[in-house]
Design an enzyme around this catalytic site. Structure first.
Site, PDB file in Angstrom:
ATOM      1  N   SER A 158       1.486  -7.795  -1.043  1.00  0.00           N
ATOM      2  CA  SER A 158       2.225  -8.616  -0.631  1.00  0.00           C
ATOM      3  C   SER A 158       1.558  -9.907  -0.426  1.00  0.00           C
ATOM      4  O   SER A 158       2.101 -11.122  -0.562  1.00  0.00           O
ATOM      5  CB  SER A 158       2.683  -8.367   0.937  1.00  0.00           C
ATOM      6  OG  SER A 158       1.562  -8.210   1.923  1.00  0.00           O
ATOM      7  N   THR A 168       0.907  -1.112   0.129  1.00  0.00           N
ATOM      8  CA  THR A 168      -0.135  -0.008   0.108  1.00  0.00           C
ATOM      9  C   THR A 168       0.851   1.318  -0.143  1.00  0.00           C
ATOM     10  O   THR A 168       0.272   2.294  -0.621  1.00  0.00           O
ATOM     11  CB  THR A 168      -1.055   0.016   1.140  1.00  0.00           C
ATOM     12  OG1 THR A 168      -1.716  -1.020   1.055  1.00  0.00           O
ATOM     13  CG2 THR A 168      -1.781   1.180   1.443  1.00  0.00           C
ATOM     14  N   THR A 213       1.534  -4.643   4.145  1.00  0.00           N
ATOM     15  CA  THR A 213       1.456  -4.930   5.531  1.00  0.00           C
ATOM     16  C   THR A 213       0.851  -6.487   5.780  1.00  0.00           C
ATOM     17  O   THR A 213       1.048  -7.010   6.717  1.00  0.00           O
ATOM     18  CB  THR A 213       0.495  -4.130   6.267  1.00  0.00           C
ATOM     19  OG1 THR A 213      -0.591  -4.181   5.559  1.00  0.00           O
ATOM     20  CG2 THR A 213       1.155  -2.620   6.119  1.00  0.00           C
ATOM     21  N   ASP A 214       0.298  -7.053   4.807  1.00  0.00           N
ATOM     22  CA  ASP A 214      -0.451  -8.397   4.985  1.00  0.00           C
ATOM     23  C   ASP A 214       0.471  -9.391   5.313  1.00  0.00           C
ATOM     24  O   ASP A 214       0.056 -10.277   6.022  1.00  0.00           O
ATOM     25  CB  ASP A 214      -1.214  -8.721   3.650  1.00  0.00           C
ATOM     26  CG  ASP A 214      -2.389  -7.613   3.579  1.00  0.00           C
ATOM     27  OD1 ASP A 214      -2.679  -7.023   4.356  1.00  0.00           O
ATOM     28  OD2 ASP A 214      -3.088  -7.672   2.211  1.00  0.00           O
TER      29      ASP A 214
HETATM   30  N1  ASP Z   1      -2.829  -5.009   0.515  1.00  0.00           N
HETATM   31  C1  ASP Z   1      -1.601  -4.654   0.954  1.00  0.00           C
HETATM   32  C2  ASP Z   1      -0.435  -5.350   0.953  1.00  0.00           C
HETATM   33  O1  ASP Z   1       0.258  -5.495  -0.130  1.00  0.00           O
HETATM   34  C3  ASP Z   1      -1.721  -3.904   2.102  1.00  0.00           C
HETATM   35  C4  ASP Z   1      -0.862  -3.223   2.658  1.00  0.00           C
HETATM   36  O2  ASP Z   1       0.413  -2.894   2.352  1.00  0.00           O
HETATM   37  O3  ASP Z   1      -1.001  -2.364   3.678  1.00  0.00           O
HETATM   38  O4  ASP Z   1      -0.222  -6.377   1.891  1.00  0.00           O
END
Ligand code: ASP
Length: 335
Positions: free
Chosen positions: A65, A23, A98-99
Site C-alpha cells: 500500500s 502483506t 495495513t500501512d
Molecule cells: N507493507 C505492507 C503494506 O502493503 C504492510 C502490510 O500490509 O501490513 O502496507
C-alpha cells in the site's frame, strides 16, 4: 444493548472480496530478497472454511500500500461503489496493505453511499511466515460483511477479531498483529466465534464524489520547526494544506504569516492535531493558539488524524464549487 444476531442479510447472499495487495498477499521471494505481493483471491478462498457465504472476487491491484497513488485510491473507490450496488451482494471486503489502510477506509466511509458494509482487512505477517494472520482476518471480515447487523456501519477495519470505525481507527504498531486501534474510543464491535457483536454506532455523512483534488499536502509541527515547507508548497501552487498542529490546535507564532499568505492565495488550511485523539480546540489567548487560527479562516479536523483530514480535504476540494460550499460540507461531516 449489544446486537449479536447473525441473520442472513436480505441484501444478498454473496460477499465481494476485492483484492489490492499488502502483506496479506505476500510470500517470500528469494530473488526480491524478501516478501512481495503474489497471492490473489483464489489463494485466499482456498484457506477459508466451507461454511461462509459465496464469494465474488476481483483483483484491483496487487501492490504494497506504500506504492498506492491517488489514482489507485480512486480506482478502489470506483470498484467498491460498483460492487455495493449489486443486488446479490450483502457486503464488500477489501484486502489491503495495513500501512495506508486507514486512509482508504476513511475515503470509502465518506464517499460510498448505501447501507451495505465495506470491510477492510489485511495481515501483519506474510503468508509464507509462521503465524500468518491473513486467513483469520479475512474470515472475520467476510463474516462482518455478511452480517445483517453490520448494515449502515459504513466502512470498517476488521483485524485481530475487532471491528473499528474508519473514522476512529489508526495503525498503532509497526509489527504487532493487534496494530489497529481506535484511541480513546476502542473498537465498535468484535468477532466472537462466528458472531459479529456491534456495540457502538454513529451517524455517517456521505460526501459527493468527484475524485480527489491534487496538490494537498500534510505537514507535521514539532518544536522549533519553521514554515519553510508551507511556503515552498504555496510557491508550487498548493490548493490545500493540513497542519498536524500541536495539542488542541496550536502553531508557533512564526507560522502565522505563512498561514495568512495561504488563505490570501485561496489555499484551504485545515488544522488537525498531532495528538492521536480529541477535538481541536483550546481556550488560550496567546498568539498561535486555536483562536489565532480561527481568525485566519482555518478549518479544523475534529477527531480525525492528519492523514484522514487530508483525504476529506481532497474529496471536498474536488466536489465544492466555492469556499462557502466547502466550509458547509466540512462541517456537515462533523455533525
Ligand atoms: N507493507 C505492507 C503494506 O502493503 C504492510 C502490510 O500490509 O501490513 O502496507
Amino acid at each position: 444493548m449489544a446486537d449479536t444476531m447473525v441473520d442472513p442479510s436480505p441484501f444478498g447472499c454473496c460477499v465481494a472480496v476485492l483484492t489490492t495487495g499488502g502483506t496479506i498477499a505476500m510470500w517470500d521471494d528469494e530473488k526480491a530478497g524478501g516478501a512481495v505481493p503474489q497471492l490473489g483471491a483464489a489463494d485466499f478462498a482456498a484457506g477459508l472454511p466451507a461454511d461462509i457465504p459465496e464469494l465474488r472476487t476481483e483483483e484491483i491491484v496487487n501492490l504494497p500500500s506504500s506504492h498506492f497513488t491517488l489514482e489507485t485510491l480512486e480506482a478502489i473507490r470506483v470498484r467498491v461503489a460498483d460492487w455495493v450496488e449489486r443486488p446479490d451482494i450483502s457486503g464488500v471486503v477489501v484486502t489491503h496493505g495495513t500501512d495506508t489502510m486507514e486512509e482508504t477506509a476513511y475515503l470509502l466511509d465518506v464517499t460510498v453511499p448505501g447501507e451495505r458494509p465495506i470491510v477492510l482487512t489485511g495481515a501483519m505477517r506474510t503468508a509464507s511466515g509462521v503465524g500468518y494472520d491473513g486467513y483469520a482476518n479475512l474470515l472475520a471480515a467476510v463474516r462482518v460483511a455478511a452480517a445483517a447487523q453490520a448494515r449502515g456501519l459504513g466502512a470498517v477495519i476488521v483485524f485481530n477479531d475487532e471491528i473499528h470505525a474508519a473514522r476512529r481507527v489508526t495503525k498503532m504498531h509497526t509489527l504487532s498483529p493487534a496494530t489497529f486501534q481506535s484511541p480513546a474510543w476502542g473498537p465498535i464491535g468484535r468477532l466472537e466465534g462466528d458472531r459479529a457483536v456491534i456495540q457502538q454506532r454513529s451517524r455517517r455523512a456521505v460526501l459527493p464524489w468527484h475524485g480527489l483534488a491534487r496538490d494537498v499536502i500534510l505537514l507535521k509541527l514539532a518544536v522549533g520547526v519553521g514554515p519553510a515547507a508551507l511556503e515552498d508548497a504555496l510557491s508550487h501552487g498548493a490548493r490545500g494544506v493540513v497542519l498536524e498542529a500541536l495539542g488542541g490546535g496550536r502553531v508557533p507564532p512564526w507560522w502565522l504569516p505563512a498561514i495568512q499568505q495561504a488563505r490570501e492565495r485561496g489555499c484551504v488550511v485545515v488544522v488537525a492535531s498531532r495528538c492521536p485523539s480529541g477535538q481541536v480546540w483550546d481556550a488560550y489567548g496567546y498568539s498561535g493558539a486555536y483562536r489565532s487560527l480561527v481568525d485566519l479562516g482555518c478549518l479544523f479536523a475534529n477527531d480525525i488524524n492528519g492523514q484522514k483530514a487530508r483525504i476529506r480535504l481532497m474529496v471536498l476540494l474536488a466536489a465544492a464549487q466555492t469556499d462557502e460550499e466547502l466550509i458547509t460540507m466540512w462541517a456537515d461531516v462533523d455533525e
